[in-house]
Design an enzyme around this catalytic site. Structure first.
Site, PDB file in Angstrom:
ATOM      1  N   CYS A 177      60.116  64.886 103.216  1.00 18.35           N
ATOM      2  CA  CYS A 177      60.885  63.696 102.788  1.00 18.35           C
ATOM      3  C   CYS A 177      62.368  63.909 103.036  1.00 18.35           C
ATOM      4  O   CYS A 177      63.212  63.540 102.189  1.00 18.35           O
ATOM      5  CB  CYS A 177      60.628  63.356 101.321  1.00 18.35           C
ATOM      6  SG  CYS A 177      58.924  62.966 100.984  1.00 18.35           S
ATOM      7  N   LYS A 207      58.143  69.243  88.513  1.00 22.67           N
ATOM      8  CA  LYS A 207      58.665  70.378  89.278  1.00 22.67           C
ATOM      9  C   LYS A 207      59.101  71.507  88.346  1.00 22.67           C
ATOM     10  O   LYS A 207      59.581  72.547  88.780  1.00 22.67           O
ATOM     11  CB  LYS A 207      59.852  69.930  90.139  1.00 22.67           C
ATOM     12  CG  LYS A 207      59.443  68.963  91.261  1.00 22.67           C
ATOM     13  CD  LYS A 207      60.610  68.634  92.145  1.00 22.67           C
ATOM     14  CE  LYS A 207      60.375  67.426  93.010  1.00 22.67           C
ATOM     15  NZ  LYS A 207      59.440  67.654  94.113  1.00 22.67           N
ATOM     16  N   ASP A 223      71.382  65.144  92.165  1.00 19.47           N
ATOM     17  CA  ASP A 223      69.919  65.167  92.217  1.00 19.47           C
ATOM     18  C   ASP A 223      69.495  66.598  91.882  1.00 19.47           C
ATOM     19  O   ASP A 223      69.641  67.511  92.705  1.00 19.47           O
ATOM     20  CB  ASP A 223      69.474  64.750  93.620  1.00 19.47           C
ATOM     21  CG  ASP A 223      67.999  64.991  93.882  1.00 19.47           C
ATOM     22  OD1 ASP A 223      67.322  65.600  93.029  1.00 19.47           O
ATOM     23  OD2 ASP A 223      67.516  64.572  94.946  1.00 19.47           O
ATOM     24  N   GLN A 279      65.440  70.042  92.370  1.00 21.70           N
ATOM     25  CA  GLN A 279      65.104  71.421  92.767  1.00 21.70           C
ATOM     26  C   GLN A 279      65.893  72.482  92.010  1.00 21.70           C
ATOM     27  O   GLN A 279      65.725  73.673  92.269  1.00 21.70           O
ATOM     28  CB  GLN A 279      65.332  71.598  94.280  1.00 21.70           C
ATOM     29  CG  GLN A 279      64.446  70.729  95.142  1.00 21.70           C
ATOM     30  CD  GLN A 279      62.966  71.062  95.016  1.00 21.70           C
ATOM     31  OE1 GLN A 279      62.596  72.169  94.593  1.00 21.70           O
ATOM     32  NE2 GLN A 279      62.113  70.131  95.376  1.00 21.70           N
ATOM     33  N   HIS A 331      67.013  64.540 100.064  1.00 26.06           N
ATOM     34  CA  HIS A 331      65.651  63.999 100.007  1.00 26.06           C
ATOM     35  C   HIS A 331      65.747  62.482 100.202  1.00 26.06           C
ATOM     36  O   HIS A 331      66.775  61.880  99.877  1.00 26.06           O
ATOM     37  CB  HIS A 331      65.089  64.321  98.613  1.00 26.06           C
ATOM     38  CG  HIS A 331      63.622  64.043  98.445  1.00 26.06           C
ATOM     39  ND1 HIS A 331      63.124  62.784  98.213  1.00 26.06           N
ATOM     40  CD2 HIS A 331      62.549  64.869  98.440  1.00 26.06           C
ATOM     41  CE1 HIS A 331      61.806  62.848  98.070  1.00 26.06           C
ATOM     42  NE2 HIS A 331      61.427  64.111  98.211  1.00 26.06           N
TER      43      HIS A 331
END
Ligand SMILES: Cc1ncc(COP(=O)(O)O)c(C=O)c1O
Length: 417
Positions: A375, A237, A211, A214, A134
């Site tokens: 993104c 999220k 990261d 997700q 991202h």
């Protein structure tokens, strides 16, 4: 159990009709059709009990945290710090002080780029990211490298969207200071082998930021077992309010890093000549934090824990398998991102129609799907497409909703023929 039995068991591992009642937004109609919400990688819908908890907190319990000597503030502080404990155990660390609240993944990554970069990255050093990140895990490292005279290295991916680990090993060397990769790619759904990536980085003497934007809502995590140095996530999220997220970091790192944002609440003592800083995590939480949102995050974590991340993962996997099969059967659909290990994200392009048009036409059928570069423009460039249509799923989605998606895609292809 046979394969078909396993799929059937996964499909029913979640009582989806019951679960959907927990999400008020899902019961509405769009253009006269039941809303089919498939943009969960962008942001997830809110659970009623999270909405209620925030409302109750704001109505009856709200006060500033960590400052007031009065009862209301003490109670709000206790509730706020209680959520830090919940986040710690959700991510797999026994030490709540290793959790810093931020506004979300973007801020978490910027914090590491700034504070870790300032302390540890010097001219000639190298940072490794991957081609399927991202922008939030790309731009901060580009800026850091430019400012510090360091070099950005990039792990390539194969045509399925899997990172090429031999290339990664070639990139690692004694100049590598940090490896920053996602656990799950938002544009492709690839689940990266982060444990292996972390081990290899550590063997080379580098630190690792994962990261987790997700992954946190979809799979059981254990940062201590992964042995990552930093793990970033976003509340919005994972069924919590927007404006809050966090960053796990090893205490040995928090201890030696300087602040990213400065001001109130992050100090030990201020004179006009000099300021000394508070211990972590307060050192990294300058200013009044998103108090009510943190409380909502705690409630969302309780909810996810009650359903069980393992069940969520299995159910969403059955959605992914169903949706993949349906889209693969349609002539003119090309899936972008076909990794062996995938989260429930389906990115695809149609021969005939641009993803923006596809998104608009899906909306006519009440289907909310994202069309764009997500993104992740370097990922789009890698796959030679300007954009994709992305259906990203949650445990509140039904298999029948994917049937509707496939039907709608067929209609769009007919229309553009
Ligand atoms: C993989 C990944 N990283 C980072 C981000 C940025 O998250 P946020 O906008 O919540 O800061 C996102 C958001 O889509 C994402 O999917």
């Amino acid at each position: 159990m046979s394969d078909s039995n396993t799929v059937a068991a996964a499909k029913t591992s979640i009582e989806v009709d019951k679960i959907r009642k927990d999400f008020p937004v899902l019961s509405q109609k769009i253009k006269g059709k039941p809303l089919i919400y498939l943009d969960n990688a962008a942001t997830t819908q809110k659970v009623k009990r999270v909405i209620d908890r925030v409302h109750q907190f704001d109505s009856e319990e709200y006060a500033t945290v960590r400052r007031g000597a009065y009862r209301l503030s003490e109670r709000a502080t206790a509730a706020y710090e209680d959520v830090r404990k919940k986040v710690a155990s959700f991510l797999g660390t026994p030490d709540p002080k290793e959790i810093v609240f931020t506004s979300g993944t973007t801020q978490s990554i910027n914090l590491v780029a700034y504070s870790f970069g300032k302390r540890f990255v010097n001219p000639g050093d190298e940072i490794i990211i991957s081609t399927i990140e991202h922008h939030a895990n790309t731009v901060p490292w580009q800026v850091l490298c430019e400012e510090r005279g360091a070099k950005l290295q990039v792990i390539p991916c194969n045509d399925d969207g899997e990172l090429i680990l031999e290339e990664y090993e070639r990139l690692l060397n004694d100049k590598t200071r940090l490896v920053a990769v996602n656990h799950v790619s938002n544009a492709l759904g690839t689940i990266n082998p982060v444990k292996e990536i972390i081990r290899k980085a550590h063997d080379a003497g580098a630190r690792v930021l994962i990261d987790g934007a997700q992954s946190t809502p979809h799979m059981k995590l254990d940062v201590r077992d992964l042995d990552c140095d930093f793990y970033a996530f976003s509340g919005h999220k994972m069924y919590a309010p927007s404006g809050v997220g966090g960053l796990y970091g090893k205490m040995e790192l928090w201890d030696v890093l300087g602040p990213y944002v400065t001001g109130g609440d992050m100090i030990r003592q201020v004179t006009l000549e000099k300021t000394t800083y508070a211990n972590p995590p307060a050192r990294f939480e300058a200013g009044t934090p998103p108090i009510s949102q943190v409380i909502g995050l705690g409630e969302a974590i309780d909810y996810l824990n009650e359903i069980g991340l393992d069940r969520i993962f299995e159910y969403e996997k059955s959605l992914l398998e169903h949706g993949t099969r349906l889209l693969q059967e349609i002539e003119g659909v090309r899936l972008i991102g076909t990794a062996k290990h995938k989260a429930a994200i389906l990115s695809f392009v149609l021969d005939e129609a641009h993803p923006h048009d596809v998104g608009t036409m899906l909306d006519q059928d009440g289907i909310a799907c994202r069309g764009g570069h997500h993104c992740a423009q370097p990922t789009m460039i890698r796959f030679g497409v300007p954009a994709t249509t992305r259906a990203s799923m949650s445990f509140y989605n039904k298999h029948e909703e994917l049937d509707e998606l496939a039907e709608s895609v067929r209609k769009i292809i007919q229309f553009f023929k």
